[in-house]
Design a protein around this motif. Structure first.
Motif, PDB file in Angstrom:
ATOM      1  N   UNK A   1      39.634  22.843  53.991  1.00  0.00           N
ATOM      2  CA  UNK A   1      40.241  22.219  54.898  1.00  0.00           C
ATOM      3  C   UNK A   1      41.761  22.420  55.188  1.00  0.00           C
ATOM      4  N   UNK A   2      42.347  23.142  54.266  1.00  0.00           N
ATOM      5  CA  UNK A   2      43.827  23.673  54.337  1.00  0.00           C
ATOM      6  C   UNK A   2      44.012  24.723  54.668  1.00  0.00           C
ATOM      7  N   UNK A   3      43.095  25.783  54.363  1.00  0.00           N
ATOM      8  CA  UNK A   3      43.622  27.423  54.752  1.00  0.00           C
ATOM      9  C   UNK A   3      42.888  27.674  56.025  1.00  0.00           C
ATOM     10  N   UNK A   4      43.489  28.906  56.349  1.00  0.00           N
ATOM     11  CA  UNK A   4      42.983  29.487  57.476  1.00  0.00           C
ATOM     12  C   UNK A   4      41.723  30.290  57.326  1.00  0.00           C
ATOM     13  N   UNK A   5      41.668  30.947  56.257  1.00  0.00           N
ATOM     14  CA  UNK A   5      40.480  31.883  55.910  1.00  0.00           C
ATOM     15  C   UNK A   5      40.249  31.788  54.453  1.00  0.00           C
ATOM     16  N   UNK A   6      39.027  31.947  54.191  1.00  0.00           N
ATOM     17  CA  UNK A   6      38.587  31.979  52.730  1.00  0.00           C
ATOM     18  C   UNK A   6      38.441  33.347  52.234  1.00  0.00           C
ATOM     19  N   UNK A   7      39.004  33.858  51.196  1.00  0.00           N
ATOM     20  CA  UNK A   7      38.743  35.362  50.771  1.00  0.00           C
ATOM     21  C   UNK A   7      37.723  35.253  49.603  1.00  0.00           C
ATOM     22  N   UNK A   8      36.526  35.650  49.664  1.00  0.00           N
ATOM     23  CA  UNK A   8      35.615  35.984  48.592  1.00  0.00           C
ATOM     24  C   UNK A   8      35.932  37.128  47.775  1.00  0.00           C
ATOM     25  N   UNK A   9      36.956  37.006  46.720  1.00  0.00           N
ATOM     26  CA  UNK A   9      37.531  38.104  46.146  1.00  0.00           C
ATOM     27  C   UNK A   9      36.676  38.452  44.722  1.00  0.00           C
ATOM     28  N   UNK A  10      35.620  39.510  45.037  1.00  0.00           N
ATOM     29  CA  UNK A  10      34.682  39.671  44.112  1.00  0.00           C
ATOM     30  C   UNK A  10      35.104  40.287  42.778  1.00  0.00           C
ATOM     31  N   UNK A  11      36.199  40.819  42.709  1.00  0.00           N
ATOM     32  CA  UNK A  11      36.627  41.321  41.454  1.00  0.00           C
ATOM     33  C   UNK A  11      36.693  40.348  40.323  1.00  0.00           C
ATOM     34  N   UNK A  12      37.368  39.432  40.388  1.00  0.00           N
ATOM     35  CA  UNK A  12      37.781  38.500  39.636  1.00  0.00           C
ATOM     36  C   UNK A  12      36.875  37.440  39.355  1.00  0.00           C
ATOM     37  N   UNK A  13      36.087  37.244  40.773  1.00  0.00           N
ATOM     38  CA  UNK A  13      35.050  36.323  40.824  1.00  0.00           C
ATOM     39  C   UNK A  13      33.922  36.545  39.746  1.00  0.00           C
ATOM     40  N   UNK A  14      33.893  37.993  39.983  1.00  0.00           N
ATOM     41  CA  UNK A  14      32.793  38.475  38.882  1.00  0.00           C
ATOM     42  C   UNK A  14      33.164  38.607  37.367  1.00  0.00           C
ATOM     43  N   UNK A  15      34.108  38.137  37.185  1.00  0.00           N
ATOM     44  CA  UNK A  15      34.470  37.916  35.570  1.00  0.00           C
ATOM     45  C   UNK A  15      34.274  36.583  35.286  1.00  0.00           C
ATOM     46  N   UNK A  16      34.536  35.540  36.207  1.00  0.00           N
ATOM     47  CA  UNK A  16      34.255  34.194  36.030  1.00  0.00           C
ATOM     48  C   UNK A  16      32.887  33.695  35.999  1.00  0.00           C
ATOM     49  N   UNK A  17      31.897  34.556  36.294  1.00  0.00           N
ATOM     50  CA  UNK A  17      30.369  34.313  36.311  1.00  0.00           C
ATOM     51  C   UNK A  17      29.728  35.691  35.869  1.00  0.00           C
ATOM     52  N   UNK A  18      28.740  35.359  35.394  1.00  0.00           N
ATOM     53  CA  UNK A  18      28.002  36.613  34.745  1.00  0.00           C
ATOM     54  C   UNK A  18      27.635  37.358  36.236  1.00  0.00           C
ATOM     55  N   UNK A  19      27.792  38.625  36.128  1.00  0.00           N
ATOM     56  CA  UNK A  19      27.544  39.470  37.136  1.00  0.00           C
ATOM     57  C   UNK A  19      26.491  39.456  38.113  1.00  0.00           C
TER      58      UNK A  19
END
Length: 350
Positions: free
Chosen positions: A235-253
């Motif tokens: 609702x507040x940003x112009x674009x979402x970035x799916x940043x898979x590097x650290x996102x892949x550390x936050x969840x099982x790959x």
């Protein structure tokens, strides 16, 4: 469709940048964790010169430091070998800021450089900090076992398992850079590790202070908090970035593809464009030709509805930055021109 490269030694050349723009690159990312706007002024000049020669008005996006944690500057690259031990801390083999060190606990896993390197904390050692009183002991370092080794260079990101996520949204360095956005022609700002609407509000306020409301905000989703609050962030940003590097550390790959699809679905529902990044053409840092899986990854990201794609190490430090951009754009354009009527309808393609 927007296509981004990342600035670095590999493309710090007008001729190379011209070829990248010629093949379809529309913008470039500067990672503030590695180089400030003033430090990169000559490189930025080359970007605009190269773009002008191709008749392009480029997007220049800066990636802030934000709450992301990184190691410090190494005296030389380190070759970390599995099973060996190494120290990470204040003035150690791998230097780290105290604010990060204070989150370490025995038994924790440390993931460095998007998880390519994995350490386990074995022991915390105390000492007296420089200028401190004799009895003023603090944790100064952690002795770690190398679980997954590799080559380590300066300022790579580090993720600490089960660590608190209450680091400041904007660092003092970030605030300094935001004062310079118009001076250097910055058109967008990426905020790392967005945790919720509050982080975006703080960035908006800082941009407003600098009369930079026209600069686009890219919200990087790369932790669980961001994933869980994706609705309010859109609702507040112009674009979402799916940043898979650290996102892949936050969840099982093995869950990462599912997470990527779910974020894409939310963006569709909320009418918010999204950018996908990280390791699209990772093999091309060394190889002149991508793998079949890599081009399939690009194709599928476009079919999922991505409005933008971004290369990182491929153009910053890779051996084939021009080839990498060519493969990115050609593969994505093939997906956009798909003849599948169902996909055309889904993506609202002509």
């Amino acid at each position: 469709m927007e296509y981004y490269g990342t600035l670095g030694e590999a493309c710090n050349n007008v001729e190379i940048l011209e070829k990248m723009f010629d093949y379809g690159m529309t913008g470039i990312r500067l990672n503030i964790a590695h180089q400030s706007l003033s430090e990169a002024s000559l490189t930025i000049g080359r970007v605009f010169k190269a773009a002008k020669s191709q008749g392009i008005k480029p997007e220049l996006v800066i990636d802030l430091m934000g709450p992301e944690q990184r190691i410090g500057d190494l005296t030389r690259p380190l070759e970390l070998k599995e099973g060996h031990k190494i120290k990470i801390g204040i003035g150690e083999d791998i230097p780290i800021r105290r604010v990060t060190l204070e989150t370490f606990r025995v038994g924790q896993e440390l993931l460095i450089d998007d998880g390519k390197i994995k350490l386990e904390v074995l022991k915390l050692t105390e000492g007296v900090p420089k200028g401190g009183a004799k009895g003023d002991k603090q944790v100064m370092a952690a002795v770690c076992r190398i679980i997954r080794g590799g080559r380590l260079i300066s300022r790579k990101n580090i993720t600490v398992s089960d660590a608190p996520s209450d680091f400041s949204t904007l660092t003092e360095q970030d605030k300094k850079q935001l004062k310079l956005v118009h001076q250097y022609g910055v058109t967008g700002v990426m905020l790392p590790f967005v945790r919720g609407a509050g982080d975006i509000q703080l960035l908006k306020e800082e941009l407003r202070k600098n009369d930079a409301d026209d600069v686009r905000i890219f919200a990087k989703i790369e932790n669980r908090a961001g994933y869980e609050h994706i609705g309010e962030i859109t609702q507040l940003c112009d674009m979402i970035v799916i940043a898979r590097g650290d996102l892949g550390n936050a969840f099982p790959l093995w869950e990462l593809p599912k997470i990527q699809k779910e974020i894409a679905q939310v963006c569709h529902r909320e009418g918010k464009p999204f950018l996908v990044a990280t390791e699209f053409l990772h093999s091309m840092e060394k190889s002149p030709v991508p793998t079949r899986a890599e081009v399939s990854d690009i194709y599928n990201a476009v079919l999922d509805g991505a409005a933008a794609l971004m290369l990182t190490g491929e153009t910053a430090i890779g051996e084939y930055p021009v080839r990498a951009m060519r493969y990115l754009v050609k593969t994505a354009n093939t997906a956009l021109m798909t003849s599948d009527p169902h996909i055309k309808e889904l993506l609202d393609l002509p």
